[in-house]
Design an enzyme around this catalytic site. Structure first.
Site, PDB file in Angstrom:
ATOM      1  N   LYS A 199       6.369  66.164  12.316  1.00 57.37           N
ATOM      2  CA  LYS A 199       6.977  67.503  12.229  1.00 57.37           C
ATOM      3  C   LYS A 199       8.458  67.383  11.899  1.00 57.37           C
ATOM      4  O   LYS A 199       9.265  66.986  12.723  1.00 57.37           O
ATOM      5  CB  LYS A 199       6.838  68.295  13.536  1.00 57.37           C
ATOM      6  CG  LYS A 199       7.183  69.764  13.289  1.00 57.37           C
ATOM      7  CD  LYS A 199       7.637  70.519  14.500  1.00 57.37           C
ATOM      8  CE  LYS A 199       9.080  70.401  14.837  1.00 57.37           C
ATOM      9  NZ  LYS A 199      10.027  70.971  13.851  1.00 57.37           N
ATOM     10  N   GLY A 252      16.295  63.705  18.525  1.00 57.32           N
ATOM     11  CA  GLY A 252      16.930  65.020  18.593  1.00 57.32           C
ATOM     12  C   GLY A 252      17.806  65.107  19.821  1.00 57.32           C
ATOM     13  O   GLY A 252      18.354  64.099  20.278  1.00 57.32           O
ATOM     14  N   THR A 254      19.137  65.621  23.702  1.00 57.03           N
ATOM     15  CA  THR A 254      18.718  65.128  25.016  1.00 57.03           C
ATOM     16  C   THR A 254      17.948  66.219  25.759  1.00 57.03           C
ATOM     17  O   THR A 254      16.951  65.948  26.439  1.00 57.03           O
ATOM     18  CB  THR A 254      19.959  64.652  25.803  1.00 57.03           C
ATOM     19  OG1 THR A 254      20.479  63.500  25.120  1.00 57.03           O
ATOM     20  CG2 THR A 254      19.620  64.270  27.228  1.00 57.03           C
ATOM     21  N   GLU A 255      18.390  67.464  25.568  1.00 54.63           N
ATOM     22  CA  GLU A 255      17.719  68.598  26.205  1.00 54.63           C
ATOM     23  C   GLU A 255      16.237  68.678  25.801  1.00 54.63           C
ATOM     24  O   GLU A 255      15.347  68.774  26.650  1.00 54.63           O
ATOM     25  CB  GLU A 255      18.479  69.841  25.722  1.00 54.63           C
ATOM     26  CG  GLU A 255      18.143  71.136  26.342  1.00 54.63           C
ATOM     27  CD  GLU A 255      18.823  72.268  25.524  1.00 54.63           C
ATOM     28  OE1 GLU A 255      19.749  71.995  24.716  1.00 54.63           O
ATOM     29  OE2 GLU A 255      18.388  73.407  25.709  1.00 54.63           O
ATOM     30  N   GLU A 274      15.018  59.117  20.891  1.00 55.35           N
ATOM     31  CA  GLU A 274      16.324  58.745  20.344  1.00 55.35           C
ATOM     32  C   GLU A 274      17.160  60.012  20.410  1.00 55.35           C
ATOM     33  O   GLU A 274      16.905  60.958  19.673  1.00 55.35           O
ATOM     34  CB  GLU A 274      16.127  58.234  18.915  1.00 55.35           C
ATOM     35  CG  GLU A 274      17.205  57.276  18.496  1.00 55.35           C
ATOM     36  CD  GLU A 274      18.321  58.004  17.797  1.00 55.35           C
ATOM     37  OE1 GLU A 274      19.268  58.398  18.510  1.00 55.35           O
ATOM     38  OE2 GLU A 274      18.246  58.190  16.576  1.00 55.35           O
ATOM     39  N   CYS A 308      24.061  61.027  15.699  1.00 53.10           N
ATOM     40  CA  CYS A 308      23.939  60.822  17.149  1.00 53.10           C
ATOM     41  C   CYS A 308      24.890  59.722  17.621  1.00 53.10           C
ATOM     42  O   CYS A 308      25.304  59.708  18.767  1.00 53.10           O
ATOM     43  CB  CYS A 308      22.505  60.494  17.490  1.00 53.10           C
ATOM     44  SG  CYS A 308      21.795  59.288  16.389  1.00 53.10           S
ATOM     45  N   GLU A 405      28.373  66.366  23.760  1.00 50.25           N
ATOM     46  CA  GLU A 405      28.193  66.029  22.352  1.00 50.25           C
ATOM     47  C   GLU A 405      28.461  67.269  21.492  1.00 50.25           C
ATOM     48  O   GLU A 405      27.845  68.313  21.693  1.00 50.25           O
ATOM     49  CB  GLU A 405      26.759  65.548  22.121  1.00 50.25           C
ATOM     50  CG  GLU A 405      26.507  65.127  20.705  1.00 50.25           C
ATOM     51  CD  GLU A 405      25.094  64.603  20.486  1.00 50.25           C
ATOM     52  OE1 GLU A 405      24.144  65.234  20.951  1.00 50.25           O
ATOM     53  OE2 GLU A 405      24.973  63.551  19.828  1.00 50.25           O
TER      54      GLU A 405
HETATM   55  P1  NAP Z   1      16.557  69.671  18.650  1.00 52.01           P
HETATM   56  O1  NAP Z   1      16.291  71.087  19.055  1.00 52.01           O
HETATM   57  O2  NAP Z   1      16.487  68.622  19.664  1.00 52.01           O
HETATM   58  O3  NAP Z   1      15.581  69.358  17.426  1.00 52.01           O
HETATM   59  C1  NAP Z   1      15.047  68.113  17.106  1.00 52.01           C
HETATM   60  C2  NAP Z   1      13.576  68.260  16.745  1.00 52.01           C
HETATM   61  O4  NAP Z   1      12.847  68.668  17.909  1.00 52.01           O
HETATM   62  C3  NAP Z   1      13.324  69.351  15.712  1.00 52.01           C
HETATM   63  O5  NAP Z   1      12.246  68.960  14.895  1.00 52.01           O
HETATM   64  C4  NAP Z   1      12.958  70.532  16.574  1.00 52.01           C
HETATM   65  O6  NAP Z   1      12.241  71.507  15.911  1.00 52.01           O
HETATM   66  C5  NAP Z   1      12.129  69.863  17.640  1.00 52.01           C
HETATM   67  N1  NAP Z   1      11.979  70.636  18.868  1.00 52.01           N
HETATM   68  C6  NAP Z   1      12.784  71.600  19.368  1.00 52.01           C
HETATM   69  N2  NAP Z   1      12.281  72.090  20.521  1.00 52.01           N
HETATM   70  C7  NAP Z   1      11.135  71.419  20.759  1.00 52.01           C
HETATM   71  C8  NAP Z   1      10.150  71.471  21.789  1.00 52.01           C
HETATM   72  N3  NAP Z   1      10.255  72.328  22.819  1.00 52.01           N
HETATM   73  N4  NAP Z   1       9.093  70.641  21.725  1.00 52.01           N
HETATM   74  C9  NAP Z   1       8.968  69.774  20.695  1.00 52.01           C
HETATM   75  N5  NAP Z   1       9.857  69.689  19.691  1.00 52.01           N
HETATM   76  C10 NAP Z   1      10.929  70.499  19.712  1.00 52.01           C
HETATM   77  O7  NAP Z   1      17.930  69.605  17.958  1.00 52.01           O
HETATM   78  P2  NAP Z   1      18.660  70.777  17.170  1.00 52.01           P
HETATM   79  O8  NAP Z   1      18.437  72.117  17.776  1.00 52.01           O
HETATM   80  O9  NAP Z   1      18.257  70.671  15.792  1.00 52.01           O
HETATM   81  O10 NAP Z   1      20.162  70.358  17.412  1.00 52.01           O
HETATM   82  C11 NAP Z   1      20.783  70.575  18.661  1.00 52.01           C
HETATM   83  C12 NAP Z   1      21.524  69.367  19.092  1.00 52.01           C
HETATM   84  O11 NAP Z   1      20.660  68.222  19.148  1.00 52.01           O
HETATM   85  C13 NAP Z   1      22.621  68.879  18.168  1.00 52.01           C
HETATM   86  O12 NAP Z   1      23.752  69.636  18.212  1.00 52.01           O
HETATM   87  C14 NAP Z   1      22.779  67.470  18.670  1.00 52.01           C
HETATM   88  O13 NAP Z   1      23.490  67.429  19.858  1.00 52.01           O
HETATM   89  C15 NAP Z   1      21.376  67.042  18.922  1.00 52.01           C
HETATM   90  N6  NAP Z   1      20.802  66.303  17.801  1.00 52.01           N
HETATM   91  C16 NAP Z   1      20.691  64.960  17.916  1.00 52.01           C
HETATM   92  C17 NAP Z   1      20.173  64.233  16.864  1.00 52.01           C
HETATM   93  C18 NAP Z   1      20.030  62.763  16.919  1.00 52.01           C
HETATM   94  O14 NAP Z   1      19.911  62.138  15.868  1.00 52.01           O
HETATM   95  N7  NAP Z   1      19.976  62.145  18.064  1.00 52.01           N
HETATM   96  C19 NAP Z   1      19.778  64.877  15.703  1.00 52.01           C
HETATM   97  C20 NAP Z   1      19.877  66.266  15.622  1.00 52.01           C
HETATM   98  C21 NAP Z   1      20.376  66.953  16.685  1.00 52.01           C
HETATM   99  P3  NAP Z   1      12.986  72.656  15.069  1.00 52.01           P
HETATM  100  O15 NAP Z   1      14.358  72.214  14.782  1.00 52.01           O
HETATM  101  O16 NAP Z   1      12.154  72.722  13.870  1.00 52.01           O
HETATM  102  O17 NAP Z   1      12.928  73.889  15.893  1.00 52.01           O
END
Ligand code: NAP
Ligand code: MG
Length: 501
Positions: A199, A252, A254-255, A274, A308, A405
């Site tokens: 996904k 993605g 940590t939350e 990760e 990240c 972050e």
């Molecule tokens: P995110 O919400 O953690 O998204 C990462 C992935 O997880 C996306 O594919 C997202 O789907 C999916 N996801 C979201 N909620 C989920 C759930 N309840 N169950 C399963 N999968 C779920 O990250 P974001 O909203 O895009 O970004 C928010 C913050 O995450 C950033 O500001 C940053 O701090 C962090 N982040 C970290 C990394 C990293 O490489 N470690 C990368 C991106 C973001 P959808 O996006 O399609 O809804």
């Protein structure tokens, strides 16, 4: 038809790709969502709709997992030799490389990053990643073990281990390196013989979907790789909680990582995570400033800080603090912020309105808590999600901008005086993904490298990645490692076979 808005100069194949609603890949076929729904993907440089993509939900995840289960249990994939699997991965790498320009443009339009970066980093690293794991497919050996068994005197045994693929894998990836994150996940999973439901992030599904068009030509049987775009709360949650999925690999926040752990707890799926970071980058007075200063700037500004492992906490030895800040500020001011498709741009827009609001919110929070912007601190223009590269000084350890972050081009800078102090300060975070050390004193470098609690420590460099080098987090930055030989373990389980002779 999607309401596509693309600039002149875009590759004809990219235009064609964007001119139709993009479907999801299930069992080798491009199909609409069961609900018929699509969602819009936005070009972050303009805010215009770039493409429309099928919106996967629980029913689509069920269909994709069923296809992946069949492919794993009884399809041609389950009988393919390691060498054949390796060849498929190698051909995938070749096909991706043949379409490098096209993938780079698509990534830039979707994510916003400068085209030059996508051309030299994202796409070539993904190609290299598939080649690296192609080589591993034929090297996944078990071992034979001479056992003693004290309660069976005189008995003879032949004992060996097999390293078997774990099964159907759910892979959930973010938007910051959309194609590369897909490659990091798919490479080791396919080398080991798993099947996958991937996904991509809702913000950036396009390069993963275009990659999906290459699997069949590379020789992968139907159902081995299924790609279901959609939202995290629906498609992502359904995938991470699906009873037929043996393992979830997530990158993605940590939350959301914590939500994945809860979803997987029901049936004790294996998980790798990760997650986020707040990585310290430490510049000693004895470093070579001609590389440390631009290194400190690119540690945070690369990919607009949407990495990240971004070097987001800059620590500078007191006596060179002003000099290094001046240099980093000069570097920041030299960055040309603009559309990623403009060859002059060295920093594109943030990925989305949400991310723009988040990053500008952190800028304001820092300044309201007493930090001062040595440069930056504002948005750029009034269209698209552009912000200035920002260096915050007068920051204190307990400020939100130092603790949390930001995931944008915002670095907090603070002085330090000795190695004991900096080792403690560097580790004063819930995260532990990466760190940088700049010094010409080899002994100091190794001493500090061993004291920092992080999965990667770069010395006199930053953001160096290689398919062979493991990457992952200490503390709340994650579980497990990606890349290198270690990533294979995420997708394998060991079986001991004990035969009495
Ligand atoms: P995110 O919400 O953690 O998204 C990462 C992935 O997880 C996306 O594919 C997202 O789907 C999916 N996801 C979201 N909620 C989920 C759930 N309840 N169950 C399963 N999968 C779920 O990250 P974001 O909203 O895009 O970004 C928010 C913050 O995450 C950033 O500001 C940053 O701090 C962090 N982040 C970290 C990394 C990293 O490489 N470690 C990368 C991106 C973001 P959808 O996006 O399609 O809804
Ligand atoms: Mg999200």
């Amino acid at each position: 038809m999607a309401a596509v808005v693309v600039d002149e100069g875009v590759h004809a194949d990219v235009r064609t790709f964007l001119s139709q609603d993009r479907m999801m890949l299930i069992d080798g076929k491009w199909v609409p969502a069961a609900s018929g729904a699509c969602f819009e993907v936005v070009n972050p440089a303009t805010g215009d709709v770039l493409a429309r993509v099928a919106e996967g939900d629980k029913e689509d995840i069920d269909r994709a997992v069923a296809a992946a289960t069949r492919a794993f249990e009884s399809g041609p994939w389950s009988k393919m030799t390691p060498s054949e699997r390796g060849k498929c991965l190698w051909r995938l790498a070749d096909l991706l490389e043949e379409h490098l320009d096209e993938f780079a443009q698509l990534e830039t339009l979707d994510n916003g990053k400068p085209l030059g970066v996508a051309m030299v980093a994202d796409v070539p690293l993904a190609v290299d990643h598939f080649r690296y794991y192609a080589g591993w497919a034929t090297k996944l050996n078990g071992e034979s073990i001479d056992i003693s068994v004290p309660f069976a005197p005189g008995a003879e045994f032949h004992t060996y281990t097999r390293r078997e693929p774990i099964g159907v894998v759910g892979q959930i990836i973010p938007w910051n390196f959309p194609l590369l994150m897909a490659a990091w996940k798919l490479g080791p999973a396919l080398a080991t013989g798993c099947t996958v439901v991937l996904k991509p992030a809702e913000q950036t599904p396009l390069t993963a979907l275009r990659l999906g068009e290459l699997f069949s030509a590379a020789g992968f049987p139907d159902g081995v790789v299924n790609i279901v775009p959609g939202f995290g709360e629906t498609a992502g949650a359904a995938l991470s909680g699906h009873p037929e999925v043996a393992k979830v690999a997530f990158t993605g926040s940590t939350e959301v990582g914590k939500l994945i752990v809860k979803a997987a707890a029901n049936d004790l799926k294996k998980i790798t995570l990760e997650l986020g970071g707040k990585s310290p980058n430490v510049v000693f007075a004895d470093s070579d400033l001609s590389s440390a200063v631009p290194g400190a700037a690119s540690a945070i500004f690369f990919n607009h800080g949407q990495a990240c492992c971004a070097g987001s906490r800059l620590y500078i030895e007191q006596k060179i603090f002003d000099q290094v800040i001046d240099g980093v500020v000069e570097n920041a001011k030299g960055i040309k912020v603009g559309s990623g498709m403009d060859p002059e741009s060295t920093m594109g827009p943030l990925v989305s309105q949400e991310q723009f609001d988040r990053v500008t919110g952190y800028m304001e929070s820092g300044m309201s808590q007493g930090a001062e912007a040595a440069c930056g601190g504002k948005r750029v223009g009034n269209r698209g999600y552009f912000v200035e590269p920002t260096v915050l000084v007068n920051t204190k350890p307990d400020m939100t901008v130092v603790q949390e972050e930001i995931f944008g081009p915002v670095v907090t800078a603070m002085p330090f005086s000795d190695i004991d102090e900096i080792a403690a300060v560097a580790n004063d975070t819930i995260y532990g993904l990466a760190a940088g050390i700049w010094t010409q004193d080899i002994s100091k470098a190794h001493k500090l490298a061993s004291r920092i609690k992080a999965g990667t420590v770069w010395v006199n460099c930053y953001n160096i990645f290689d398919a062979a080098m493991p990457f992952g987090g200490y503390k709340q930055s994650g579980w497990g490692r990606e890349m290198g030989a270690q990533a294979l373990e995420n997708y394998l389980q060991t079986k001991a076979v004990c035969v009495q002779l």
